[in-house]
Design a protein around this motif. Sequence first.
Motif, PDB file in Angstrom:
ATOM      1  N   GLU A  91       4.915  -9.615  -1.730  1.00  0.00           N
ATOM      2  CA  GLU A  91       4.752 -10.257  -0.438  1.00  0.00           C
ATOM      3  C   GLU A  91       4.754  -9.196   0.664  1.00  0.00           C
ATOM      4  OE1 GLU A  91       7.880 -13.030  -0.033  1.00  0.00           O
ATOM      5  OE2 GLU A  91       7.216 -14.321  -1.681  1.00  0.00           O
ATOM      6  N   ALA A  92       4.135  -9.533   1.777  1.00  0.00           N
ATOM      7  CA  ALA A  92       4.110  -8.599   2.909  1.00  0.00           C
ATOM      8  C   ALA A  92       5.531  -8.365   3.416  1.00  0.00           C
ATOM      9  CB  ALA A  92       3.240  -9.173   4.023  1.00  0.00           C
ATOM     10  N   GLU A  93       5.822  -7.147   3.787  1.00  0.00           N
ATOM     11  CA  GLU A  93       7.149  -6.822   4.304  1.00  0.00           C
ATOM     12  C   GLU A  93       6.998  -5.822   5.444  1.00  0.00           C
ATOM     13  OE1 GLU A  93       9.633  -4.712   1.572  1.00  0.00           O
ATOM     14  OE2 GLU A  93       7.946  -3.690   0.640  1.00  0.00           O
ATOM     15  N   ASN A  94       8.020  -5.783   6.294  1.00  0.00           N
ATOM     16  CA  ASN A  94       8.003  -4.856   7.410  1.00  0.00           C
ATOM     17  C   ASN A  94       8.171  -3.428   6.923  1.00  0.00           C
ATOM     18  OD1 ASN A  94       7.779  -7.016   9.224  1.00  0.00           O
ATOM     19  ND2 ASN A  94      10.003  -7.246   9.342  1.00  0.00           N
ATOM     20  N   TRP A 131      13.357   2.906   1.588  1.00  0.00           N
ATOM     21  CA  TRP A 131      12.049   2.575   1.027  1.00  0.00           C
ATOM     22  C   TRP A 131      11.712   1.103   1.204  1.00  0.00           C
ATOM     23  CZ3 TRP A 131      12.939   5.047  -4.490  1.00  0.00           C
ATOM     24  CH2 TRP A 131      12.907   6.448  -4.379  1.00  0.00           C
ATOM     25  N   THR A 132      10.425   0.826   1.372  1.00  0.00           N
ATOM     26  CA  THR A 132       9.914  -0.525   1.194  1.00  0.00           C
ATOM     27  C   THR A 132       9.680  -0.734  -0.295  1.00  0.00           C
ATOM     28  OG1 THR A 132       7.593   0.139   1.362  1.00  0.00           O
ATOM     29  CG2 THR A 132       8.735  -0.408   3.421  1.00  0.00           C
ATOM     30  N   ARG A 133       9.312  -1.943  -0.665  1.00  0.00           N
ATOM     31  CA  ARG A 133       9.045  -2.215  -2.077  1.00  0.00           C
ATOM     32  C   ARG A 133       7.848  -1.410  -2.585  1.00  0.00           C
ATOM     33  NH1 ARG A 133       9.710  -8.786  -1.369  1.00  0.00           N
ATOM     34  NH2 ARG A 133      11.981  -8.776  -1.119  1.00  0.00           N
ATOM     35  N   LYS A 134       6.804  -1.341  -1.786  1.00  0.00           N
ATOM     36  CA  LYS A 134       5.625  -0.585  -2.205  1.00  0.00           C
ATOM     37  C   LYS A 134       5.946   0.910  -2.287  1.00  0.00           C
ATOM     38  CE  LYS A 134       2.045  -3.798  -0.661  1.00  0.00           C
ATOM     39  NZ  LYS A 134       0.832  -3.997   0.174  1.00  0.00           N
ATOM     40  N   ALA A 195       6.118  -5.080 -10.153  1.00  0.00           N
ATOM     41  CA  ALA A 195       6.151  -6.014  -9.026  1.00  0.00           C
ATOM     42  C   ALA A 195       7.446  -6.804  -9.021  1.00  0.00           C
ATOM     43  CB  ALA A 195       4.954  -6.955  -9.085  1.00  0.00           C
ATOM     44  N   LYS A 196       7.871  -7.282 -10.178  1.00  0.00           N
ATOM     45  CA  LYS A 196       9.102  -8.069 -10.233  1.00  0.00           C
ATOM     46  C   LYS A 196      10.320  -7.206  -9.921  1.00  0.00           C
ATOM     47  CE  LYS A 196      11.520 -11.596 -12.810  1.00  0.00           C
ATOM     48  NZ  LYS A 196      12.867 -11.123 -12.486  1.00  0.00           N
ATOM     49  N   LEU A 197      10.365  -6.017 -10.493  1.00  0.00           N
ATOM     50  CA  LEU A 197      11.493  -5.134 -10.217  1.00  0.00           C
ATOM     51  C   LEU A 197      11.539  -4.730  -8.748  1.00  0.00           C
ATOM     52  CD1 LEU A 197      11.527  -2.760 -13.321  1.00  0.00           C
ATOM     53  CD2 LEU A 197      13.349  -4.303 -12.611  1.00  0.00           C
ATOM     54  N   ALA A 198      10.380  -4.446  -8.167  1.00  0.00           N
ATOM     55  CA  ALA A 198      10.344  -4.031  -6.766  1.00  0.00           C
ATOM     56  C   ALA A 198      10.913  -5.091  -5.842  1.00  0.00           C
ATOM     57  CB  ALA A 198       8.912  -3.690  -6.352  1.00  0.00           C
ATOM     58  N   GLY A 199      10.819  -6.347  -6.249  1.00  0.00           N
ATOM     59  CA  GLY A 199      11.347  -7.421  -5.438  1.00  0.00           C
ATOM     60  C   GLY A 199      12.848  -7.596  -5.556  1.00  0.00           C
ATOM     61  N   GLU A 200      13.483  -6.895  -6.512  1.00  0.00           N
ATOM     62  CA  GLU A 200      14.904  -7.097  -6.764  1.00  0.00           C
ATOM     63  C   GLU A 200      15.743  -5.832  -6.616  1.00  0.00           C
ATOM     64  OE1 GLU A 200      15.497  -8.825 -10.578  1.00  0.00           O
ATOM     65  OE2 GLU A 200      14.056 -10.459 -10.258  1.00  0.00           O
ATOM     66  N   VAL A 201      15.184  -4.681  -6.946  1.00  0.00           N
ATOM     67  CA  VAL A 201      15.966  -3.454  -7.034  1.00  0.00           C
ATOM     68  C   VAL A 201      16.512  -3.067  -5.660  1.00  0.00           C
ATOM     69  CG1 VAL A 201      14.050  -1.843  -6.671  1.00  0.00           C
ATOM     70  CG2 VAL A 201      15.965  -1.189  -8.136  1.00  0.00           C
TER      71      VAL A 201
END
Length: 454
Positions: A91-94, A131-134, A195-201
Motif C-alpha cells: 500500500e502507498a505510504e508516506n 526505512w519505508t517498506r519499499k 511484500a508480506k514481510l515488508a508490511g510487518e517487519v
Amino acid sequence: MPQPTAGFGPQRTRRFQIGGPWPGTPPLTYGWRMGSDIPFGFGNLGGDMPDPNDPRVQQMMQQLQQMMSQSMSSGPVNWQLAKQLAESELEAENVVGPADQAQVTEAVRLADLWLDSAVNWPSGVTATDAWTRKQWIARTENSWKQLAEPLAAQMGEAMQTLVPEEMAGMLGPMADLMKGVGSALFGAQMGQALAKLAGEVLSSTEVGIPLGKTGVAALLPGNIKAYAEGLELPVEEVRLFVALREAAAHRLFTHAPWLHAHLLGALEAYAREIRIDEAAIEEAMSDMDPMDPEAAATLDLSEVFKPEDTEQQKAALARLATTLALITGWINVVVTEAVGERLPTMDRLMESARRRRATGGPAEQTFEALVGLQIDPAKVRAATRLWQLLAEARGVEGREAVWAHPDLMPSAADLEHPEGFATVSEALEDLDLSMFDQLAVNDPKDEGDEPEDK
C-alpha cells in the motif's frame, strides 16, 4: 495486485497473477497448492487450461516472453520480478522524513546507552536509518540473495536431472527457457513473501539475522506506529523497545563474527540435500495420458521432491532452530536487564513479542517458507532461561564468552536441560578462551558442514 489468499509459508494457498503490475494488461490469475515439504512452497501448478485464442492469454504470453528474457540471465531467482511484484502489493505510504530519522537515531542512542549496563561488549552500531517498506525491500536484497539463492539453485539443478544426458544437447534453447521459467516462479514466490514481510517487519534484524549493511541499525517507523496502535501503547515506548532489540542484535553479530556464516551454512547444508524423487515421477506419469491436457494439469509436482528430509537436512534444521532460539533468548535476557524498571510497559511489550513469535512473526515466516522450519516457542523460552542461569553462574563476561566459537555453544540437548549446561559451564570459568576468538574469525564454517569444492 491482490494480496495472497493465505499467509506466507508452507501448506498454504497462493495465487500468482500475471499482467497486473504492467500498465494496460488485464490480470490473469492462476492458483497452486503449496507443498508442505518443498522450499518456496511449490506444489500443484495445475488449473483450468487457458484458451490460447483469448486476447488476454495472448497479452499474458507477450508479457511472459518479456519476463523470460529477463530471467535467462537473472540467476536462480528473478529478483527484478520479485521486487516488482513485492512493490506492487504494498500500500502507498508516506516517505520517511527528518523527524522520523531523528526519532530513530535518538531511540537507538538511548538503547545502546542502556545496553552498556547489561552487555560486556561495546556497541555494534555504526549508523542508524529509518526505512519505508519499499526501502526495506531494496536495502535487504543482497541478504535475501544469500538466504534464498542456494535453495533455488539446488532445486533448479535437481530438476535438470530429469532430462536424460542424451537429450540435453538436443533441447538447446528449451533448456534455457526452462531455467527462465524456474527463475520467474521463484521470483514470484519471493515477491509475495517480501511484500508480506515488508508490511510487518519492525527492524533490520527482526527476521533473526541482520539484513542491512553491517552495523546499520534500521527501524521502520510506519510499521512501528501501526504495531503500537494495535497494542494501544505509546509509540515512543514501542520504538525504544524495538531499538533495544535491534541494537542488541547488532552487538551480538558484531562480537560473534562466525554467527552469520553459521546460519547461512545451515541453509546451504539443507540445500545440498535437495533431490528429485525419480520413482515418484515415474509412478505419477505411468497412468497419465500425455495427450489429455486435463490429466497434465492435475499432476501434483509436490511429489517430485523427496517427501522426507534426509538425515543431513534434519541435522541442518536442528542446528538452525537451536541457533535462532539462542539468538532470540540472549536478546530477551539482555534487553530485560538493560531496561530494568525504566520502561513502564516492558512486561506488555515482552508479552507482545512472545505472542508475535508464537503466531508467526517475521523470523518464523522467513525460515518456515525457506526450508519448512517451524521455530518452537518452547525452545526460545528454554534458551532465555539458559542465558539467565549462565549469567548467574559465571557472570555477564562468562555468559558472553560462550559466543566466542560455535564449539562452545549450547546444543539442542542443552536447551532441554538448561540448568545442566549452566552447571557444567562453571567448570570452564577458569579456562583461557581467548584462542577461540581468532578461530572464529579464521574458520567460520559450521561444524559438520562439508568443505567447499576447490
